[in-house]
Design an enzyme around this catalytic site. Sequence first.
Site, PDB file in Angstrom:
ATOM      1  CG  MET A   1       0.652  -5.596   9.461  1.00 52.70           C
ATOM      2  SD  MET A   1      -0.686  -6.309  10.345  1.00 52.70           S
ATOM      3  CE  MET A   1      -2.053  -6.438   9.214  1.00 52.70           C
TER       4      MET A   1
ATOM      5  CG  LEU B   1       0.342  -4.312  -6.913  1.00 55.83           C
ATOM      6  CD1 LEU B   1       2.015  -4.516  -6.145  1.00 55.83           C
ATOM      7  CD2 LEU B   1       0.216  -5.911  -6.935  1.00 55.83           C
ATOM      8  CB  SER B   2      -4.409  -6.050  -1.219  1.00 55.19           C
ATOM      9  OG  SER B   2      -4.343  -7.405  -0.630  1.00 55.19           O
TER      10      SER B   2
ATOM     11  CG  HIS C   1       4.070  -4.011   1.526  1.00 54.64           C
ATOM     12  ND1 HIS C   1       3.706  -4.975   1.708  1.00 54.64           N
ATOM     13  CD2 HIS C   1       3.251  -2.907   2.851  1.00 54.64           C
ATOM     14  CE1 HIS C   1       2.440  -5.262   2.080  1.00 54.64           C
ATOM     15  NE2 HIS C   1       2.437  -4.512   2.877  1.00 54.64           N
TER      16      HIS C   1
ATOM     17  CG  ASP D   1      -5.084  -0.448   4.292  1.00 54.23           C
ATOM     18  OD1 ASP D   1      -6.224  -1.057   4.259  1.00 54.23           O
ATOM     19  OD2 ASP D   1      -3.907  -0.492   3.863  1.00 54.23           O
TER      20      ASP D   1
HETATM   21  O1  PAF Z   1      -1.659  -1.003   6.382  1.00 52.78           O
HETATM   22  C1  PAF Z   1      -0.973  -2.028   7.825  1.00 52.78           C
HETATM   23  O2  PAF Z   1      -0.516  -2.547   7.339  1.00 52.78           O
HETATM   24  C2  PAF Z   1      -1.240  -2.004   9.069  1.00 52.78           C
HETATM   25  O3  PAF Z   1      -2.587  -1.498   9.418  1.00 52.78           O
HETATM   26  C3  PAF Z   1      -0.372  -1.051   9.647  1.00 52.78           C
HETATM   27  C4  PAF Z   1      -0.499  -0.189   9.415  1.00 52.78           C
HETATM   28  C5  PAF Z   1       1.157  -1.850   9.385  1.00 52.78           C
HETATM   29  C6  PAF Z   1      -0.210  -1.058  11.520  1.00 52.78           C
HETATM   30  O4  PAF Z   1      -0.205  -2.658  12.056  1.00 52.78           O
END
Ligand code: PAF
Length: 287
Positions: free
Chosen positions: A30, A192-193, A37, A153
């Site tokens: 997102m 991290l978030s 990431h 997550d």
């Molecule tokens: O983990 C995330 O950032 C979101 O839930 C994802 C997997 C990109 C779906 O929108």
Amino acid sequence: MQIITTKAELERSIQACKMKGQTIGLVPTMGALHEGHASLVRRCVSENDITVVSVFVNPTQFNNKEDLAKYPRSLERDAALLESIGAQFVFAPAPEEMYTAQEMDEPFQFDFNGLDKVMEGKMRPGHFNGVVQVVSRLFYLVQPDRGYFGEKDFQQLAIIHFMVERSALAGTFGNLQIIGCPIVREQSGLALSSRNERLSADEKQTALAISRTLFASLDWAKQPNANVLEVQQRVVDTINAVPGLEVEYYEIVDQSTLMPTDTFNHAIGCVTVYCGPVRLIDNIMYS
Ligand code: PAF
């Protein structure tokens, strides 16, 4: 690196890669990208010929309009980072490109066999339905060989595994492999978030008690006669004793079923804590 905003252009580009026999990895995000990431994207680049990263703040997984509005957006910075890591495509569609008005208001309802009814799913009804709505659409569009998701997550990862295994029975996503990648932490221990950007300097200090307590609980779990419910309660009490923190839930569950367990074998503890107004999640694996 190419930034793509339409499904048609994405499908054309993917088709061209498939014609050349290239393998494709997808990292759904997102945006507001951070080192967590980046670690997923690096792994994807190292394991596939082509890396596609989606940057889409998915409205259907937010049950709080304010949360959606406040979600950080930084496409230019994200694209620069992704280019430096070696991604070939960034898919950054507008919501109207992804969903019809009806899909937005009345999304298809998936059945996750109860995995979405506990912990995060219990607190945020419909959240995982929205996540799978967008992730399955991305899988259809990109037809990746591998999809990369963070273990932070954990419940999301378990639900995506379930969805892909179930659709594998129907052959929908071919041989798509879901790859879970470890949580990336600051040296301080803070997971991290993208939400960390909303913490003040003081709140960030306060938030360190979350990972500190989770790590301490690994030792508590190793004590003779350690009891799951007692360790669970001790984590809650320890975090709640810190001014500025409030635990929403801490549950020690089986890593596959996400159901409460009375053993630390194959167990994971998942926590959500409010640090001031910011909702943070973290987890720890006991074995
Ligand atoms: O983990 C995330 O950032 C979101 O839930 C994802 C997997 C990109 C779906 O929108």
